[in-house]
Design a protein around this motif. Structure first.
Motif, PDB file in Angstrom:
ATOM      1  N   ARG A   1      65.103  68.164  25.264  1.00 33.98           N
ATOM      2  CA  ARG A   1      65.249  66.885  25.964  1.00 33.98           C
ATOM      3  C   ARG A   1      64.687  66.932  27.393  1.00 33.98           C
ATOM      4  O   ARG A   1      64.940  67.857  28.146  1.00 33.98           O
ATOM      5  CB  ARG A   1      66.721  66.508  26.023  1.00 33.98           C
ATOM      6  N   GLY A   2      63.915  65.899  27.722  1.00 34.65           N
ATOM      7  CA  GLY A   2      63.377  65.759  29.070  1.00 34.65           C
ATOM      8  C   GLY A   2      62.195  66.656  29.385  1.00 34.65           C
ATOM      9  O   GLY A   2      61.803  66.767  30.539  1.00 34.65           O
ATOM     10  N   THR A   3      61.631  67.305  28.377  1.00 36.25           N
ATOM     11  CA  THR A   3      60.500  68.209  28.611  1.00 36.25           C
ATOM     12  C   THR A   3      59.384  67.923  27.608  1.00 36.25           C
ATOM     13  O   THR A   3      59.546  67.109  26.697  1.00 36.25           O
ATOM     14  CB  THR A   3      60.902  69.692  28.454  1.00 36.25           C
ATOM     15  N   ASP A   4      58.280  68.622  27.774  1.00 32.36           N
ATOM     16  CA  ASP A   4      57.179  68.584  26.806  1.00 32.36           C
ATOM     17  C   ASP A   4      57.241  69.812  25.901  1.00 32.36           C
ATOM     18  O   ASP A   4      56.223  70.242  25.363  1.00 32.36           O
ATOM     19  CB  ASP A   4      55.830  68.566  27.542  1.00 32.36           C
ATOM     20  N   LYS A   5      58.423  70.387  25.750  1.00 30.90           N
ATOM     21  CA  LYS A   5      58.584  71.627  24.987  1.00 30.90           C
ATOM     22  C   LYS A   5      59.407  71.396  23.726  1.00 30.90           C
ATOM     23  O   LYS A   5      60.270  70.524  23.691  1.00 30.90           O
ATOM     24  CB  LYS A   5      59.287  72.681  25.835  1.00 30.90           C
TER      25      LYS A   5
ATOM     26  N   THR B   1      61.842  84.644  13.661  1.00 29.20           N
ATOM     27  CA  THR B   1      61.540  84.674  15.089  1.00 29.20           C
ATOM     28  C   THR B   1      61.712  83.253  15.620  1.00 29.20           C
ATOM     29  O   THR B   1      61.489  82.275  14.907  1.00 29.20           O
ATOM     30  CB  THR B   1      60.105  85.158  15.385  1.00 29.20           C
ATOM     31  N   TYR B   2      62.135  83.174  16.858  1.00 32.74           N
ATOM     32  CA  TYR B   2      62.352  81.898  17.526  1.00 32.74           C
ATOM     33  C   TYR B   2      61.258  81.728  18.571  1.00 32.74           C
ATOM     34  O   TYR B   2      61.072  82.591  19.419  1.00 32.74           O
ATOM     35  CB  TYR B   2      63.738  81.878  18.175  1.00 32.74           C
ATOM     36  N   THR B   3      60.545  80.626  18.489  1.00 29.17           N
ATOM     37  CA  THR B   3      59.387  80.400  19.339  1.00 29.17           C
ATOM     38  C   THR B   3      59.544  79.089  20.083  1.00 29.17           C
ATOM     39  O   THR B   3      60.014  78.103  19.520  1.00 29.17           O
ATOM     40  CB  THR B   3      58.099  80.357  18.484  1.00 29.17           C
ATOM     41  N   VAL B   4      59.132  79.084  21.344  1.00 31.14           N
ATOM     42  CA  VAL B   4      59.108  77.852  22.133  1.00 31.14           C
ATOM     43  C   VAL B   4      57.652  77.501  22.421  1.00 31.14           C
ATOM     44  O   VAL B   4      56.834  78.380  22.702  1.00 31.14           O
ATOM     45  CB  VAL B   4      59.932  77.976  23.438  1.00 31.14           C
ATOM     46  N   VAL B   5      57.344  76.215  22.292  1.00 35.91           N
ATOM     47  CA  VAL B   5      55.992  75.718  22.520  1.00 35.91           C
ATOM     48  C   VAL B   5      56.031  74.747  23.694  1.00 35.91           C
ATOM     49  O   VAL B   5      56.882  73.862  23.744  1.00 35.91           O
ATOM     50  CB  VAL B   5      55.448  75.001  21.263  1.00 35.91           C
ATOM     51  N   ASP B   6      55.111  74.931  24.632  1.00 39.05           N
ATOM     52  CA  ASP B   6      54.950  74.004  25.736  1.00 39.05           C
ATOM     53  C   ASP B   6      53.709  73.167  25.416  1.00 39.05           C
ATOM     54  O   ASP B   6      52.580  73.645  25.533  1.00 39.05           O
ATOM     55  CB  ASP B   6      54.773  74.758  27.057  1.00 39.05           C
ATOM     56  N   ALA B   7      53.941  71.936  24.967  1.00 42.45           N
ATOM     57  CA  ALA B   7      52.827  71.091  24.535  1.00 42.45           C
ATOM     58  C   ALA B   7      51.908  70.741  25.696  1.00 42.45           C
ATOM     59  O   ALA B   7      50.690  70.641  25.507  1.00 42.45           O
ATOM     60  CB  ALA B   7      53.368  69.815  23.889  1.00 42.45           C
ATOM     61  N   ALA B   8      52.458  70.551  26.886  1.00 44.85           N
ATOM     62  CA  ALA B   8      51.627  70.197  28.043  1.00 44.85           C
ATOM     63  C   ALA B   8      50.675  71.334  28.412  1.00 44.85           C
ATOM     64  O   ALA B   8      49.518  71.106  28.752  1.00 44.85           O
ATOM     65  CB  ALA B   8      52.504  69.832  29.236  1.00 44.85           C
TER      66      ALA B   8
ATOM     67  N   LYS C   1      49.875  73.762  26.291  1.00 41.53           N
ATOM     68  CA  LYS C   1      49.260  74.246  25.051  1.00 41.53           C
ATOM     69  C   LYS C   1      49.484  75.751  24.890  1.00 41.53           C
ATOM     70  O   LYS C   1      48.560  76.524  24.643  1.00 41.53           O
ATOM     71  CB  LYS C   1      47.779  73.907  24.997  1.00 41.53           C
ATOM     72  N   SER C   2      50.758  76.147  25.060  1.00 42.00           N
ATOM     73  CA  SER C   2      51.086  77.573  24.956  1.00 42.00           C
ATOM     74  C   SER C   2      52.353  77.752  24.136  1.00 42.00           C
ATOM     75  O   SER C   2      53.127  76.811  23.941  1.00 42.00           O
ATOM     76  CB  SER C   2      51.292  78.171  26.348  1.00 42.00           C
TER      77      SER C   2
ATOM     78  N   ALA D   1      68.729  74.077  23.247  1.00 40.31           N
ATOM     79  CA  ALA D   1      68.265  74.691  24.491  1.00 40.31           C
ATOM     80  C   ALA D   1      68.299  73.664  25.610  1.00 40.31           C
ATOM     81  O   ALA D   1      68.065  72.481  25.393  1.00 40.31           O
ATOM     82  CB  ALA D   1      66.845  75.222  24.312  1.00 40.31           C
ATOM     83  N   THR D   2      68.567  74.166  26.808  1.00 39.30           N
ATOM     84  CA  THR D   2      68.511  73.319  28.001  1.00 39.30           C
ATOM     85  C   THR D   2      67.071  73.248  28.481  1.00 39.30           C
ATOM     86  O   THR D   2      66.250  74.101  28.124  1.00 39.30           O
ATOM     87  CB  THR D   2      69.398  73.902  29.119  1.00 39.30           C
ATOM     88  N   PRO D   3      66.708  72.237  29.281  1.00 34.81           N
ATOM     89  CA  PRO D   3      65.318  72.106  29.736  1.00 34.81           C
ATOM     90  C   PRO D   3      64.782  73.346  30.440  1.00 34.81           C
ATOM     91  O   PRO D   3      63.593  73.656  30.302  1.00 34.81           O
ATOM     92  CB  PRO D   3      65.374  70.919  30.708  1.00 34.81           C
TER      93      PRO D   3
END
Length: 120
Positions: free
Chosen positions: A54-58, A70-77, A79-80, A114-116
């Motif tokens: 919430r509130g992020t581009d992730k 495996t747990y993965t986080v993606v940052d769309a802004a 691109k990682s 997850a929190t922002p």
């Protein structure tokens, strides 16, 4: 006698529809009995179910592979993508606290959020 091409196509289509066989009850029962053998849980790296933060581009997702989860986080802004947390460290801490050998890729976290800032 000469038939228009469109009529020939219509008759060919109708005859194909009537020629399609219907499965028997045994066919359907056999197919139903195989559903567990061919379910999506046997397909590795088959899908990503994003959970937006919430509130992020992730977003984060769980990747199921032959080696485990495996747990993965993606940052769309940006691109990682990166591991959501250090699973090896978490497994070591859980092993120490529980007295049992916990494997990093066997950690299953249900109802994860997850929190922002990705700190909780």
């Amino acid at each position: 006698m000469h038939f228009p091409k469109h009529l020939i196509l219509v008759f060919a289509g109708l005859s194909a529809l009537t020629a399609m066989p219907q499965g028997t009850v045994d066919d359907y029962n056999r197919a139903y009995s195989l559903r567990d053998s061919y379910s999506s849980r046997h397909v590795y790296n088959g899908s990503v179910r994003p959970s937006w933060i919430r509130g992020t581009d992730k977003f984060w997702y769980v990747d199921e592979s032959k080696q485990g989860r495996t747990y993965t986080v993606v940052d769309a802004a940006k691109k990682s993508r990166a591991p959501m947390f250090d699973q090896t460290h978490l497994a070591a801490e859980l092993s120490k606290a529980s007295g049992h050998d916990i494997k990093a890729n066997h950690i299953r976290l249900d109802r994860l959020s997850a929190t922002p800032g990705l700190d909780t």
